[in-house]
Write an enzyme that holds these catalytic residues in place. Structure first.
Site, PDB file in Angstrom:
ATOM      1  N   HIS A 131     -33.905  -3.763 -25.464  1.00  0.00           N
ATOM      2  CA  HIS A 131     -32.735  -2.966 -25.056  1.00  0.00           C
ATOM      3  C   HIS A 131     -31.468  -3.811 -25.157  1.00  0.00           C
ATOM      4  CE1 HIS A 131     -35.775  -0.276 -23.300  1.00  0.00           C
ATOM      5  NE2 HIS A 131     -34.862   0.672 -23.417  1.00  0.00           N
ATOM      6  N   LYS A 135     -28.443  -3.790 -19.846  1.00  0.00           N
ATOM      7  CA  LYS A 135     -29.505  -3.154 -19.046  1.00  0.00           C
ATOM      8  C   LYS A 135     -29.803  -3.966 -17.789  1.00  0.00           C
ATOM      9  CE  LYS A 135     -33.964  -0.819 -19.418  1.00  0.00           C
ATOM     10  NZ  LYS A 135     -33.465   0.289 -18.589  1.00  0.00           N
TER      11      LYS A 135
HETATM   12  N1  LIG Z   1     -34.610   8.315 -18.647  1.00  0.00           N
HETATM   13  C1  LIG Z   1     -33.981   8.152 -19.815  1.00  0.00           C
HETATM   14  O1  LIG Z   1     -34.219   8.873 -20.806  1.00  0.00           O
HETATM   15  C2  LIG Z   1     -32.947   7.091 -19.911  1.00  0.00           C
HETATM   16  C3  LIG Z   1     -32.648   6.342 -18.818  1.00  0.00           C
HETATM   17  N2  LIG Z   1     -31.618   5.459 -18.829  1.00  0.00           N
HETATM   18  C4  LIG Z   1     -31.296   4.850 -17.562  1.00  0.00           C
HETATM   19  O2  LIG Z   1     -30.142   5.493 -17.054  1.00  0.00           O
HETATM   20  C5  LIG Z   1     -29.366   4.596 -16.280  1.00  0.00           C
HETATM   21  C6  LIG Z   1     -27.927   4.588 -16.789  1.00  0.00           C
HETATM   22  O3  LIG Z   1     -27.909   4.100 -18.099  1.00  0.00           O
HETATM   23  P1  LIG Z   1     -26.523   3.880 -18.871  1.00  0.00           P
HETATM   24  O4  LIG Z   1     -25.709   5.116 -18.834  1.00  0.00           O
HETATM   25  O5  LIG Z   1     -26.886   3.269 -20.156  1.00  0.00           O
HETATM   26  O6  LIG Z   1     -25.845   2.774 -17.917  1.00  0.00           O
HETATM   27  P2  LIG Z   1     -24.279   2.533 -17.664  1.00  0.00           P
HETATM   28  O7  LIG Z   1     -24.176   1.216 -16.964  1.00  0.00           O
HETATM   29  O8  LIG Z   1     -23.524   2.729 -18.924  1.00  0.00           O
HETATM   30  O9  LIG Z   1     -23.885   3.714 -16.659  1.00  0.00           O
HETATM   31  C7  LIG Z   1     -24.226   3.709 -15.298  1.00  0.00           C
HETATM   32  C8  LIG Z   1     -23.043   4.232 -14.562  1.00  0.00           C
HETATM   33  O10 LIG Z   1     -23.352   4.428 -13.187  1.00  0.00           O
HETATM   34  C9  LIG Z   1     -22.187   4.083 -12.474  1.00  0.00           C
HETATM   35  N3  LIG Z   1     -22.389   3.931 -11.050  1.00  0.00           N
HETATM   36  C10 LIG Z   1     -22.359   2.816 -10.293  1.00  0.00           C
HETATM   37  N4  LIG Z   1     -22.510   3.138  -8.991  1.00  0.00           N
HETATM   38  C11 LIG Z   1     -22.636   4.478  -8.926  1.00  0.00           C
HETATM   39  C12 LIG Z   1     -22.797   5.404  -7.875  1.00  0.00           C
HETATM   40  N5  LIG Z   1     -22.834   5.007  -6.573  1.00  0.00           N
HETATM   41  N6  LIG Z   1     -22.920   6.723  -8.162  1.00  0.00           N
HETATM   42  C13 LIG Z   1     -22.855   7.131  -9.437  1.00  0.00           C
HETATM   43  N7  LIG Z   1     -22.664   6.303 -10.484  1.00  0.00           N
HETATM   44  C14 LIG Z   1     -22.564   4.989 -10.231  1.00  0.00           C
HETATM   45  C15 LIG Z   1     -21.706   2.842 -13.186  1.00  0.00           C
HETATM   46  O11 LIG Z   1     -20.349   2.543 -12.876  1.00  0.00           O
HETATM   47  P3  LIG Z   1     -19.844   1.014 -13.049  1.00  0.00           P
HETATM   48  O12 LIG Z   1     -19.977   0.684 -14.491  1.00  0.00           O
HETATM   49  O13 LIG Z   1     -18.427   1.121 -12.587  1.00  0.00           O
HETATM   50  O14 LIG Z   1     -20.735   0.188 -12.179  1.00  0.00           O
HETATM   51  C16 LIG Z   1     -21.872   3.278 -14.633  1.00  0.00           C
HETATM   52  O15 LIG Z   1     -20.734   3.979 -15.113  1.00  0.00           O
HETATM   53  C17 LIG Z   1     -30.113   3.258 -16.352  1.00  0.00           C
HETATM   54  O16 LIG Z   1     -30.940   3.127 -15.223  1.00  0.00           O
HETATM   55  C18 LIG Z   1     -30.968   3.380 -17.613  1.00  0.00           C
HETATM   56  O17 LIG Z   1     -32.115   2.583 -17.561  1.00  0.00           O
HETATM   57  C19 LIG Z   1     -30.865   5.253 -19.944  1.00  0.00           C
HETATM   58  C20 LIG Z   1     -31.137   5.948 -21.088  1.00  0.00           C
HETATM   59  C21 LIG Z   1     -32.213   6.921 -21.180  1.00  0.00           C
HETATM   60  O1  LIG Z   2     -31.306   1.430 -20.124  1.00  0.00           O
HETATM   61  C1  LIG Z   2     -31.481   2.065 -21.187  1.00  0.00           C
HETATM   62  O2  LIG Z   2     -30.634   2.080 -22.092  1.00  0.00           O
HETATM   63  C2  LIG Z   2     -32.710   2.845 -21.337  1.00  0.00           C
HETATM   64  N1  LIG Z   2     -33.475   2.968 -20.288  1.00  0.00           N
HETATM   65  C3  LIG Z   2     -34.663   3.728 -20.192  1.00  0.00           C
HETATM   66  C4  LIG Z   2     -35.827   2.859 -19.784  1.00  0.00           C
HETATM   67  O3  LIG Z   2     -35.635   1.967 -18.934  1.00  0.00           O
HETATM   68  O4  LIG Z   2     -36.934   3.076 -20.259  1.00  0.00           O
HETATM   69  C5  LIG Z   2     -34.918   4.609 -21.382  1.00  0.00           C
HETATM   70  C6  LIG Z   2     -34.385   4.123 -22.699  1.00  0.00           C
HETATM   71  O5  LIG Z   2     -35.292   3.214 -23.253  1.00  0.00           O
HETATM   72  C7  LIG Z   2     -32.995   3.536 -22.610  1.00  0.00           C
END
Ligand SMILES: NC(=O)C1=CN([C@@H]2O[C@H](COP(=O)(O)OP(=O)(O)OC[C@H]3O[C@@H](n4cnc5c(N)ncnc54)[C@H](OP(=O)(O)O)[C@@H]3O)[C@@H](O)[C@H]2O)C=CC1
Ligand SMILES: O=C(O)C1=N[C@H](C(=O)O)C[C@H](O)C1
Length: 234
Positions: A131, A135
């Site tokens: 990743h 992450k």
């Molecule tokens: N299940 C799936 O298919 C997938 C899961 N994921 C997961 O999704 C999550 C987010 O991924 P991604 O978008 O890439 O990460 P990012 O870091 O780009 O986005 C996370 C966001 O959450 C914000 N945040 C922080 N605190 C809070 C709060 N209290 N309430 C709401 N939002 C908050 C962060 O703000 P700030 O930057 O200001 O801290 C940031 O903008 C991760 O856990 C990742 O592993 C990702 C892709 C696919």
């Molecule tokens: O953090 C990410 O970007 C992603 N998180 C998910 C995971 O932890 O499996 C899904 C995807 O691989 C992207």
């Protein structure tokens, strides 16, 4: 459908585009500085935030009768509490470590292969996930799901561990390389050959589309669901 986006980072913004293209309205976007928000205006909430806040976001939705789709990984020590709260409130909740159609097909392939390999002791399993460098959690939620699915099919394996394994423990190697959206490999090695299955995400569109489809699907339902329910597979 009126959608609240809890977490407005890489995934939140990708989900926003797809949701609008499918005719939905984003009524709320929450990032880290907004902890005191009113969720009740939303028909459904989609949480892609960070591990330390995901459970609070999910609880807030369930306490306000708003169905919630969570994709945040790294918070699963609170998963059973979320399930209990959902049942207590007669709410609706989905967590999936990965919402993409491709990975959910890959999960089924992994289970089938694990069952086939369960009697072949000459093969050792290992897993690798790659990743992007932002992450926060390791191993990825998807890698944990893959490992748990193997353990359920193969009595030789009792658990998984980051980086190191042994005869009964699946090793999961987590690599962080700039800009990689998500690559997962399951490998079976013997002295004479290697069998690999691999899923490579080219971008975040598949994850985001799956989350929006799950949000559309959950409206009007009560219970704790998985992507197998949404996609009708498995
Ligand atoms: N299940 C799936 O298919 C997938 C899961 N994921 C997961 O999704 C999550 C987010 O991924 P991604 O978008 O890439 O990460 P990012 O870091 O780009 O986005 C996370 C966001 O959450 C914000 N945040 C922080 N605190 C809070 C709060 N209290 N309430 C709401 N939002 C908050 C962060 O703000 P700030 O930057 O200001 O801290 C940031 O903008 C991760 O856990 C990742 O592993 C990702 C892709 C696919
Ligand atoms: O953090 C990410 O970007 C992603 N998180 C998910 C995971 O932890 O499996 C899904 C995807 O691989 C992207």
């Amino acid at each position: 459908m009126k959608i609240a986006l809890l977490g407005y980072g890489k995934m939140g913004k990708t989900i926003e585009q797809i949701a609008i293209n499918r005719g939905h309205e984003i009524v709320l976007t929450i990032d880290k500085n907004d902890s005191d928000y009113d969720i009740s205006q939303a028909d459904v909430a989609i949480d892609f935030s960070i591990p330390t806040v995901a459970f609070n976001n999910i609880s807030k939705c369930l306490n306000n009768n708003v169905p919630v789709i969570s994709g945040t990984t790294g918070w699963l020590d609170h998963y059973d509490e979320a399930v209990a709260l959902c049942k207590e409130k007669n709410g609706a909740f989905i967590y999936a470590s990965n919402y993409s159609l491709g990975v959910n097909i890959f999960f089924e392939l992994n289970k089938t292969l694990a069952k086939m390999m369960s009697t072949l002791k000459q093969y050792n399993i290992s897993m690798e996930e790659i990743h992007h460098t932002q992450k926060l959690d390791a191993p990825s939620g998807t890698a944990i799901s893959l490992a748990e699915d193997v353990i359920a099919q193969n009595a030789n394996y009792k658990g998984w561990k980051l980086d190191e394994g042994d005869e009964t423990t699946i090793p999961i190697v987590a690599k962080r390389i700039e800009d990689v959206p998500g690559t997962h490999t399951v490998a079976y090695d013997s002295e004479v050959d290697t069998i690999n299955i691999e899923h490579i995400a080219h971008n975040r569109q598949g994850f985001a589309l799956g989350a929006v489809v799950a949000a559309e699907w959950i409206i009007g339902k009560a219970g704790v669901f998985t992507m197998n329910d949404v996609l009708n597979i498995g």
